[in-house]
Design a protein around this motif. Structure first.
Motif, PDB file in Angstrom:
ATOM      1  N   VAL A 160       0.742  -1.417   0.374  1.00  0.00           N
ATOM      2  CA  VAL A 160       0.002  -0.019   0.079  1.00  0.00           C
ATOM      3  C   VAL A 160       0.938   1.062  -0.439  1.00  0.00           C
ATOM      4  CG1 VAL A 160      -1.762  -1.363   1.357  1.00  0.00           C
ATOM      5  CG2 VAL A 160      -0.772  -0.003   2.452  1.00  0.00           C
ATOM      6  N   ARG A 161       0.214   2.492  -0.626  1.00  0.00           N
ATOM      7  CA  ARG A 161       1.542   3.788  -0.261  1.00  0.00           C
ATOM      8  C   ARG A 161       0.244   4.795  -0.173  1.00  0.00           C
ATOM      9  NH1 ARG A 161       1.634   5.008  -6.932  1.00  0.00           N
ATOM     10  NH2 ARG A 161      -0.806   4.733  -7.499  1.00  0.00           N
ATOM     11  N   GLN A 162       0.785   5.686   0.658  1.00  0.00           N
ATOM     12  CA  GLN A 162       0.647   6.733   1.198  1.00  0.00           C
ATOM     13  C   GLN A 162       1.153   8.110   0.416  1.00  0.00           C
ATOM     14  OE1 GLN A 162      -0.227   6.679   5.289  1.00  0.00           O
ATOM     15  NE2 GLN A 162      -2.316   7.814   5.308  1.00  0.00           N
ATOM     16  N   VAL A 163       0.339   9.205   0.408  1.00  0.00           N
ATOM     17  CA  VAL A 163       1.419  10.477  -0.254  1.00  0.00           C
ATOM     18  C   VAL A 163       0.626  10.693   0.869  1.00  0.00           C
ATOM     19  CG1 VAL A 163       1.257  12.551  -2.067  1.00  0.00           C
ATOM     20  CG2 VAL A 163       0.764   9.841  -2.494  1.00  0.00           C
ATOM     21  N   PRO A 164       1.314  11.716   1.333  1.00  0.00           N
ATOM     22  CA  PRO A 164       1.196  12.954   2.638  1.00  0.00           C
ATOM     23  C   PRO A 164       0.103  14.226   2.733  1.00  0.00           C
ATOM     24  CG  PRO A 164       3.229  13.146   2.265  1.00  0.00           C
ATOM     25  CD  PRO A 164       3.042  12.666   0.581  1.00  0.00           C
ATOM     26  N   GLY A 165      -1.567  13.959   3.363  1.00  0.00           N
ATOM     27  CA  GLY A 165      -2.657  14.499   3.509  1.00  0.00           C
ATOM     28  C   GLY A 165      -3.589  13.290   2.785  1.00  0.00           C
ATOM     29  N   LYS A 166      -2.509  12.319   2.407  1.00  0.00           N
ATOM     30  CA  LYS A 166      -4.627  11.861   1.501  1.00  0.00           C
ATOM     31  C   LYS A 166      -4.575  10.182   2.475  1.00  0.00           C
ATOM     32  CE  LYS A 166      -4.018  13.600  -3.305  1.00  0.00           C
ATOM     33  NZ  LYS A 166      -3.235  12.887  -4.176  1.00  0.00           N
TER      34      LYS A 166
ATOM     35  N   THR B 222      -9.545  -8.730  -1.713  1.00  0.00           N
ATOM     36  CA  THR B 222      -8.769  -8.802  -2.732  1.00  0.00           C
ATOM     37  C   THR B 222      -7.809  -7.247  -2.605  1.00  0.00           C
ATOM     38  OG1 THR B 222      -9.497  -9.116  -4.546  1.00  0.00           O
ATOM     39  CG2 THR B 222      -7.789  -8.226  -5.317  1.00  0.00           C
ATOM     40  N   THR B 223      -8.552  -6.224  -2.173  1.00  0.00           N
ATOM     41  CA  THR B 223      -7.955  -4.555  -1.898  1.00  0.00           C
ATOM     42  C   THR B 223      -7.489  -4.190  -0.001  1.00  0.00           C
ATOM     43  OG1 THR B 223      -9.970  -3.419  -2.246  1.00  0.00           O
ATOM     44  CG2 THR B 223      -8.446  -3.963  -3.845  1.00  0.00           C
ATOM     45  N   ASP B 224      -7.649  -5.445   0.649  1.00  0.00           N
ATOM     46  CA  ASP B 224      -7.972  -5.203   1.868  1.00  0.00           C
ATOM     47  C   ASP B 224      -6.618  -5.318   2.186  1.00  0.00           C
ATOM     48  OD1 ASP B 224     -11.169  -6.235   2.870  1.00  0.00           O
ATOM     49  OD2 ASP B 224     -10.255  -4.533   2.029  1.00  0.00           O
TER      50      ASP B 224
ATOM     51  N   ALA C 189      -3.307  -2.809  -8.667  1.00  0.00           N
ATOM     52  CA  ALA C 189      -4.205  -1.620  -8.642  1.00  0.00           C
ATOM     53  C   ALA C 189      -4.247  -0.379 -10.370  1.00  0.00           C
ATOM     54  CB  ALA C 189      -4.103   0.082  -8.225  1.00  0.00           C
ATOM     55  N   ASP C 190      -5.478  -0.566 -10.906  1.00  0.00           N
ATOM     56  CA  ASP C 190      -5.229   0.517 -11.833  1.00  0.00           C
ATOM     57  C   ASP C 190      -4.284   1.106 -12.313  1.00  0.00           C
ATOM     58  OD1 ASP C 190      -9.082  -0.137 -12.167  1.00  0.00           O
ATOM     59  OD2 ASP C 190      -7.572  -1.742 -12.572  1.00  0.00           O
TER      60      ASP C 190
ATOM     61  N   LEU D 299      -4.726   6.618   2.640  1.00  0.00           N
ATOM     62  CA  LEU D 299      -3.741   4.789   2.292  1.00  0.00           C
ATOM     63  C   LEU D 299      -3.867   4.602   1.129  1.00  0.00           C
ATOM     64  CD1 LEU D 299      -2.852   3.492   5.277  1.00  0.00           C
ATOM     65  CD2 LEU D 299      -1.278   3.883   3.838  1.00  0.00           C
ATOM     66  N   GLU D 300      -3.443   4.268  -0.190  1.00  0.00           N
ATOM     67  CA  GLU D 300      -3.992   3.523  -0.988  1.00  0.00           C
ATOM     68  C   GLU D 300      -3.260   1.748  -1.372  1.00  0.00           C
ATOM     69  OE1 GLU D 300      -3.461   4.668  -6.184  1.00  0.00           O
ATOM     70  OE2 GLU D 300      -2.143   5.061  -5.014  1.00  0.00           O
ATOM     71  N   TRP D 301      -3.874   1.047  -1.702  1.00  0.00           N
ATOM     72  CA  TRP D 301      -3.802  -0.357  -1.611  1.00  0.00           C
ATOM     73  C   TRP D 301      -3.190  -0.276  -3.352  1.00  0.00           C
ATOM     74  CZ3 TRP D 301      -5.760  -3.467  -6.046  1.00  0.00           C
ATOM     75  CH2 TRP D 301      -5.158  -5.229  -6.112  1.00  0.00           C
ATOM     76  N   VAL D 302      -2.157  -1.072  -3.187  1.00  0.00           N
ATOM     77  CA  VAL D 302      -0.748  -0.850  -4.661  1.00  0.00           C
ATOM     78  C   VAL D 302      -0.964  -2.499  -4.862  1.00  0.00           C
ATOM     79  CG1 VAL D 302       0.726  -0.445  -5.723  1.00  0.00           C
ATOM     80  CG2 VAL D 302       0.627   0.495  -4.003  1.00  0.00           C
ATOM     81  N   ALA D 303      -0.886  -3.237  -4.609  1.00  0.00           N
ATOM     82  CA  ALA D 303      -0.626  -5.155  -5.041  1.00  0.00           C
ATOM     83  C   ALA D 303      -0.878  -5.940  -3.850  1.00  0.00           C
ATOM     84  CB  ALA D 303       0.370  -4.816  -5.832  1.00  0.00           C
ATOM     85  N   ARG D 304      -0.694  -6.963  -4.347  1.00  0.00           N
ATOM     86  CA  ARG D 304      -1.373  -7.859  -3.734  1.00  0.00           C
ATOM     87  C   ARG D 304      -1.095  -9.370  -4.166  1.00  0.00           C
ATOM     88  NH1 ARG D 304      -6.207 -10.106   0.158  1.00  0.00           N
ATOM     89  NH2 ARG D 304      -6.497 -12.139   0.237  1.00  0.00           N
ATOM     90  N   ILE D 305      -0.442 -10.150  -3.107  1.00  0.00           N
ATOM     91  CA  ILE D 305       0.240 -11.536  -4.145  1.00  0.00           C
ATOM     92  C   ILE D 305      -0.561 -12.754  -3.146  1.00  0.00           C
ATOM     93  CG2 ILE D 305       2.648 -11.351  -2.925  1.00  0.00           C
ATOM     94  CD1 ILE D 305       3.228 -13.386  -5.242  1.00  0.00           C
ATOM     95  N   ASN D 306      -0.698 -13.797  -2.733  1.00  0.00           N
ATOM     96  CA  ASN D 306      -1.799 -14.661  -2.711  1.00  0.00           C
ATOM     97  C   ASN D 306      -0.867 -15.912  -2.224  1.00  0.00           C
ATOM     98  OD1 ASN D 306      -3.785 -13.054  -2.557  1.00  0.00           O
ATOM     99  ND2 ASN D 306      -4.832 -14.896  -4.208  1.00  0.00           N
TER     100      ASN D 306
END
Length: 119
Positions: free
Chosen positions: A37-43, A102-104, A60-61, A45-52
């Motif tokens: 997951v990633r985060q830009v200051p002030g925004k 998936t995005t959790d 993420a698109d 958290l954004e899920w980026v990728a997952r591997i099972n």
């Protein structure tokens, strides 16, 4: 719960590539799905990728086709290979156990590694 430690971030020019890593001390690492997951200051958290645990991957698109998540169960390591970097990819990147969806993801994350994309 084990510890998570991200590393490998840095300053990269637009279009460049980077591989970031996550070292874990989770003894049952291979049993779980893992996410970036990633985060830009002030925004948020954004899920980026997952591997099972069976190595299927999801993205993420915004990063599909540019980022690749992979894992080394023997080393209990998680990786994210970032290519075609854009300025909007600049963020603090964190690894975390995946959640049910998936995005959790589950807390806690590691301390993060900063990726800055700039010319």
């Amino acid at each position: 719960a084990g510890q998570l430690e991200e590393s490998g971030g840095g300053l990269v020019q637009p279009g460049g590539s980077l591989t970031i890593s996550c070292r874990t001390s989770v003894s049952t690492f291979s049993n779980y799905a893992w996410s970036w997951v990633r985060q830009v200051p002030g925004k948020e958290l954004e899920w980026v990728a997952r591997i099972n645990n069976e190595f299927s991957t999801f993205y993420a698109d915004s990063v599909e086709g540019r980022f690749t998540v992979f894992r080394d169960n023997a080393k209990r390591m998680l990786y994210l290979h970032l290519t075609g970097l854009k300025t909007e990819d600049s963020a603090m990147y964190y690894c975390a156990r995946s959640g049910l969806g998936t995005t959790d993801w589950r807390e806690p994350r590691g301390q993060g590694t900063q990726v800055t994309v700039s010319s």
